[in-house]
Design an enzyme around this catalytic site. Structure first.
Site, PDB file in Angstrom:
ATOM      1  N   LYS A 103       0.856  -1.190   0.000  1.00  0.00           N
ATOM      2  CA  LYS A 103       0.000   0.000   0.000  1.00  0.00           C
ATOM      3  C   LYS A 103       0.889   1.236   0.000  1.00  0.00           C
ATOM      4  CE  LYS A 103      -3.807   1.925   2.746  1.00  0.00           C
ATOM      5  NZ  LYS A 103      -4.513   1.829   4.044  1.00  0.00           N
ATOM      6  N   HIS A 105      -0.307   4.446   0.219  1.00  0.00           N
ATOM      7  CA  HIS A 105      -0.958   5.605   0.826  1.00  0.00           C
ATOM      8  C   HIS A 105      -1.336   5.242   2.260  1.00  0.00           C
ATOM      9  CE1 HIS A 105      -4.201   3.122  -0.841  1.00  0.00           C
ATOM     10  NE2 HIS A 105      -4.947   3.587   0.148  1.00  0.00           N
TER      11      HIS A 105
END
Length: 217
Positions: A103, A105
């Site tokens: 991921k 973010h």
């Protein structure tokens, strides 16, 4: 065989997770029994499996800082195990699992939960070819943590098809110098069948399968 192991076999049979019959495995061997941990798929069964994993972990005497559940099957297992360790054994049980995709973010990264540090115990369903556990070990090392042990549901205790004469679990233990423990082994299942006294033909097939494919102790 310990009480929790006998109860685990009972529970697995009642929920069709453990079956006797004729099952062709990925190795093309025809097995007289099959264990499908994917059928622990409800709140009731997940709560129970967590208690069995927790009992086996305490029984194994593993010392750990964090429990790690490999995506995807290990995720519910490690959550249930951590919950049972706290509720049943009064043990604080930090846990983590990985994302298959990183991921970029929010908090980012590929680890969810407690940061991987110190001694890590991997909680998963089975070890077959050893590929998945090797991925977990790579993740643990990448986080500068150390593997302290591995806990799975069942050890089939049969030699791998690679001609090594070792099981996948034995290979992982020797390669990494860490213990791998299972809630039950094939021997426990056979002991259970002997105790019940109602599995005549199936028990004979189990013994023949072990004689042909079982690891040499």
């Amino acid at each position: 065989m310990k009480d929790y192991q006998r109860e685990f076999i009972d529970f697995a049979l009642q929920n069709n997770v453990l079956k006797f019959g004729s099952f062709t495995l990925k190795s093309n061997r025809v097995s007289p029994y099959f264990f499908n941990a994917g059928l622990f798929n409800s709140g009731k069964t997940l709560g129970a499996i967590g208690r069995f994993y927790a009992a086996a972990l305490v029984d194994a005497g593993f010392s750990y800082d964090v429990l790690f559940g490999p995506a995807y099957k290990g995720i519910p297992l490690v959550c249930a195990t951590a919950l049972a360790l706290t509720n049943e054994h009064n043990q604080e049980a930090p846990f983590a699992f990985n994302r298959k995709e990183k991921k970029d973010h929010g908090e980012g990264g590929d680890i969810v939960g407690t940061p991987l540090s110190g001694k890590i115990v991997v909680v998963d369903d089975v070890i077959t070819a050893g590929t998945a556990i090797n991925e977990s070990i790579g993740i643990i090392k990448a986080n500068n943590a150390s593997l302290a042990g591995v806990l799975v549901a069942v050890d089939r205790a049969e030699v791998a098809p690679d001609g090594s004469g070792k099981s996948a679990i034995q290979a992982v233990q020797e390669k990494n110098g860490v213990p791998v423990r299972a809630i039950i082994t094939m021997d426990h299942i056979m002991e259970y069948m002997e105790e019940k006294g109602t599995y005549g033909e199936q028990l004979t097939l189990m013994r023949e399968y072990k004689a042909q494919y079982g690891i040499k102790q």
